[in-house]
Enzyme design. Structure first.
Site, PDB file in Angstrom:
ATOM      1  N   ASP A  42     -20.670  -8.972  11.678  1.00  0.00           N
ATOM      2  CA  ASP A  42     -19.838  -7.978  11.006  1.00  0.00           C
ATOM      3  C   ASP A  42     -19.254  -6.935  11.936  1.00  0.00           C
ATOM      4  O   ASP A  42     -19.329  -7.060  13.157  1.00  0.00           O
ATOM      5  CB  ASP A  42     -20.519  -7.368   9.778  1.00  0.00           C
ATOM      6  N   LYS A  64     -15.684  -5.595   7.211  1.00  0.00           N
ATOM      7  CA  LYS A  64     -14.450  -4.987   6.723  1.00  0.00           C
ATOM      8  C   LYS A  64     -13.482  -4.886   7.895  1.00  0.00           C
ATOM      9  O   LYS A  64     -13.878  -4.622   9.012  1.00  0.00           O
ATOM     10  CB  LYS A  64     -14.710  -3.553   6.252  1.00  0.00           C
ATOM     11  N   MET A 179     -24.434   6.334   7.211  1.00  0.00           N
ATOM     12  CA  MET A 179     -23.443   6.093   6.146  1.00  0.00           C
ATOM     13  C   MET A 179     -23.127   7.353   5.358  1.00  0.00           C
ATOM     14  O   MET A 179     -22.892   7.284   4.152  1.00  0.00           O
ATOM     15  CB  MET A 179     -23.982   5.014   5.176  1.00  0.00           C
TER      16      MET A 179
HETATM   17  N1  SAH Z   1     -28.503  -1.525  10.491  1.00  0.00           N
HETATM   18  C1  SAH Z   1     -27.739  -0.463  11.088  1.00  0.00           C
HETATM   19  C2  SAH Z   1     -27.206   0.498  10.051  1.00  0.00           C
HETATM   20  C3  SAH Z   1     -26.247  -0.134   9.077  1.00  0.00           C
HETATM   21  S1  SAH Z   1     -25.561   1.012   7.956  1.00  0.00           S
HETATM   22  C4  SAH Z   1     -28.598   0.256  12.128  1.00  0.00           C
HETATM   23  O1  SAH Z   1     -29.793   0.031  12.202  1.00  0.00           O
HETATM   24  O2  SAH Z   1     -28.027   1.016  12.914  1.00  0.00           O
HETATM   25  C5  SAH Z   1     -24.091   1.473   8.795  1.00  0.00           C
HETATM   26  C6  SAH Z   1     -24.213   2.885   9.302  1.00  0.00           C
HETATM   27  O3  SAH Z   1     -24.921   2.909  10.512  1.00  0.00           O
HETATM   28  C7  SAH Z   1     -22.892   3.548   9.603  1.00  0.00           C
HETATM   29  O4  SAH Z   1     -22.299   4.076   8.465  1.00  0.00           O
HETATM   30  C8  SAH Z   1     -23.331   4.618  10.563  1.00  0.00           C
HETATM   31  O5  SAH Z   1     -23.907   5.701   9.869  1.00  0.00           O
HETATM   32  C9  SAH Z   1     -24.438   3.943  11.313  1.00  0.00           C
HETATM   33  N2  SAH Z   1     -24.000   3.348  12.586  1.00  0.00           N
HETATM   34  C10 SAH Z   1     -24.134   2.070  12.973  1.00  0.00           C
HETATM   35  N3  SAH Z   1     -23.682   1.897  14.235  1.00  0.00           N
HETATM   36  C11 SAH Z   1     -23.266   3.108  14.643  1.00  0.00           C
HETATM   37  C12 SAH Z   1     -22.718   3.609  15.841  1.00  0.00           C
HETATM   38  N4  SAH Z   1     -22.477   2.819  16.894  1.00  0.00           N
HETATM   39  N5  SAH Z   1     -22.420   4.911  15.918  1.00  0.00           N
HETATM   40  C13 SAH Z   1     -22.648   5.733  14.883  1.00  0.00           C
HETATM   41  N6  SAH Z   1     -23.161   5.321  13.726  1.00  0.00           N
HETATM   42  C14 SAH Z   1     -23.470   4.030  13.602  1.00  0.00           C
END
Ligand code: SAH
Length: 511
Positions: A42, A64, A179
């Site tokens: 994704d 998306k 998020m």
């Molecule tokens: N499984 C992922 C989270 C998925 S939910 C994890 O463990 O990181 C998606 C959210 O993760 C985004 O809305 C944001 O809040 C955060 N996120 C994921 N990658 C990011 C990044 N490189 N920089 C900032 N926020 C990030």
């Protein structure tokens, strides 16, 4: 539902890709990507990881992009079941950790119910790496002994609100929200209404651990305004707590020499890695826009015959690392032992080609410091006494379908008997699975790098207008000459015509 009638040995691996930077992926995850027959990925997955796959791996994008919605979860589940039916190894690659707000739990439950074997490879979650890349340790002995991670998606303004706003407001220590950007203001207000002190420091880190990283530091009360003013939006990690006070002092990343610079890499997807990694390590925002792809030569039979005959030559001349790779892939399809090559002398056009030969245990007899055909010919002249010149000597010249014929003509002039071995064809890259072309057109770039004449020609053929104020870096004089054919003048040319030389040249633009 998955049809249980389809007998399959397929396994699905739910793999965490880490927060962005490819180096933050686990070794286990990387191995699985390299083995995968099918990769389902994704939006928050680093494009560079796609290049770790086998050539025939099917890659399925499910995130998306540009107005398209992400796949609904039921369709996602059905897709995984379908892949498991078709492929032995399916990797479901998810940003961060698959079980931290990644719906990995739902996918695992579904696979379990469908009787499809699965494994989980945890990843570094953005909840921890995001703050760390912005200079914020999530815990610190002096100020907090616990931290809470929550999703802002279920938060204030959503009915019913699944978040325990009161509990979060009352919690000690650091609070990390994922998020949360679309409801940032409402969530901060709701937290304050529930007793969260407004003056506590707070930060938002967007695109953490990628070249596009941007952060804003404020307080709980002012974060929404500050983020808006700074243009910091999703995807971002929000951090609340005293640890945010360390963000300036510990921001190692902002101090990297290419921090904040967007640089375009036009090499083939397979070869972009070295250049991209070197630029990323210096803090750059690297955009891979491969313009070319290495394909089989048009006349594969001719190539095969030339390889079969290669042990009969006095000299083998290699014009590029690609030529070396393609030549030996074909060589070992016919011969088992490198000694079958015999005692030919070897020439390479430059250091990168020589380095590729060294991987096969072969040293070069002639190699110019500057990787251009004219220099190779000059080096032959300089070294002529060492091996008695090239007159009446048989030579096999391994090169691409597109290259110039300087080597051929000049060595023939010196009475050498030169045969050609056309090992590959450089063709335009037509796939753009990461949407880099659109991003370049929309957001521009600081520098675009060209590593060969064919990258220039094929970039021009893509008809993407060169962004305003975007500077051009060329790997050497031949590439520069091709740029000039198109009326473009490079702002910098590498002094050593290699990838490290090009990286240095790019750095010099911002020194
Ligand atoms: N499984 C992922 C989270 C998925 S939910 C994890 O463990 O990181 C998606 C959210 O993760 C985004 O809305 C944001 O809040 C955060 N996120 C994921 N990658 C990011 C990044 N490189 N920089 C900032 N926020 C990030």
């Amino acid at each position: 539902m998955a049809s249980k009638s389809k007998k399959t040995n397929g396994r699905v691996y739910l793999v965490g890709a880490g927060p962005g930077e490819p180096g933050l992926m686990t070794l286990r995850g990387r191995d699985l990507i390299a083995q995968a027959d099918c990769l389902v990925y994704d939006a928050l997955v680093a494009p560079a990881m796609l290049a770790w796959t086998k050539p025939d791996c099917e890659k399925i994008y499910v995130g998306k992009r540009a107005g398209n919605h992400a796949l609904p979860q039921e369709e996602m589940n059905a897709l995984l079941a379908d892949c498991a039916g078709k492929y032995t190894c399916t990797v479901r690659l998810k940003g961060g950790d698959p079980y931290v707000f990644g719906r990995g739990g739902e996918e695992a439950e579904y696979l379990h119910a469908a009787g499809i074997p699965f494994e989980v490879v945890p990843g570094i979650t953005s909840a921890i790496a995001g703050p760390a890349y912005a200079g914020i340790p999530v815990t610190h002995r002096s100020c907090c002994s616990q931290f809470t991670v929550f999703t802002g998606h279920e938060g204030a303004g959503k009915q019913p609100c699944a978040l325990d706003i009161k509990g979060i407001a009352a919690a000690q220590g650091t609070k990390v929200m994922l998020m949360g950007m679309s409801r940032l203001r409402a969530t901060m207000e709701a937290l304050m209404a529930a007793g969260q002190a407004g003056e506590v420091p707070a930060a938002a880190v967007q695109w953490a651990a990628t070249g596009r990283q941007k952060k804003v530091i404020a307080t709980v009360a002012s974060l929404a305004d500050a983020a808006e003013a700074a243009g910091v939006g999703a995807p971002a990690v929000v951090v609340i707590g005293e640890v945010v006070n360390l963000a300036e002092k510990l921001d190692w990343r902002a101090r990297l020499p290419l921090a904040g610079r967007r640089i375009v890499v036009t090499r083939t997807r397979e070869q972009a890695g070295e250049l991209s990694a070197a630029l990323s390590a210096l803090g750059a925002d690297v955009m891979e826009l491969p313009t070319i792809r290495i394909a089989d030569p048009t006349d594969r039979r001719d190539f095969a015959e030339a390889v079969v005959d290669s042990p009969h030559y006095d000299w083998l001349i290699f014009s590029s690392p690609n030529g070396v790779q393609r030549f030996f892939r074909a060589f070992f399809a016919v011969y088992e032992d490198i000694r079958e090559l015999g005692g030919a002398r070897i020439a390479a056009v430059g250091p990168a080609t020589a380095a590729e030969l060294k991987k096969y245990g072969l040293m070069v007899d002639v190699m110019p410091q500057k990787a251009v055909a004219e220099e190779l010919v000059a080096e032959f002249d300089r070294k002529a006494d060492d091996f008695g010149g090239v007159a009446n000597v048989t030579m096999l010249w391994v090169h691409s379908e597109q290259g110039r014929d300087v080597i051929y003509k000049e060595l023939m002039k010196r009475q050498a008997i030169v045969d050609e071995c056309i090992a590959y064809n450089t063709v335009p890259e037509t796939e753009d699975p990461t949407g880099a072309g659109a991003r370049l057109a929309q957001e521009g770039a600081d520098v675009i790098t060209f590593t060969s004449s064919s990258t220039v020609r094929n970039f021009m053929a893509l008809n993407i207008p060169l962004p305003k104020d975007c500077r051009i870096a060329s790997i050497g004089p031949v590439t520069t000459a091709t740029l000039r054919e198109f009326g473009l003048a490079p702002h910098v040319e590498a002094r050593e015509y290699t990838i490290p030389g090009l990286v240095q040249a790019v750095q010099s633009l911002f020194a």
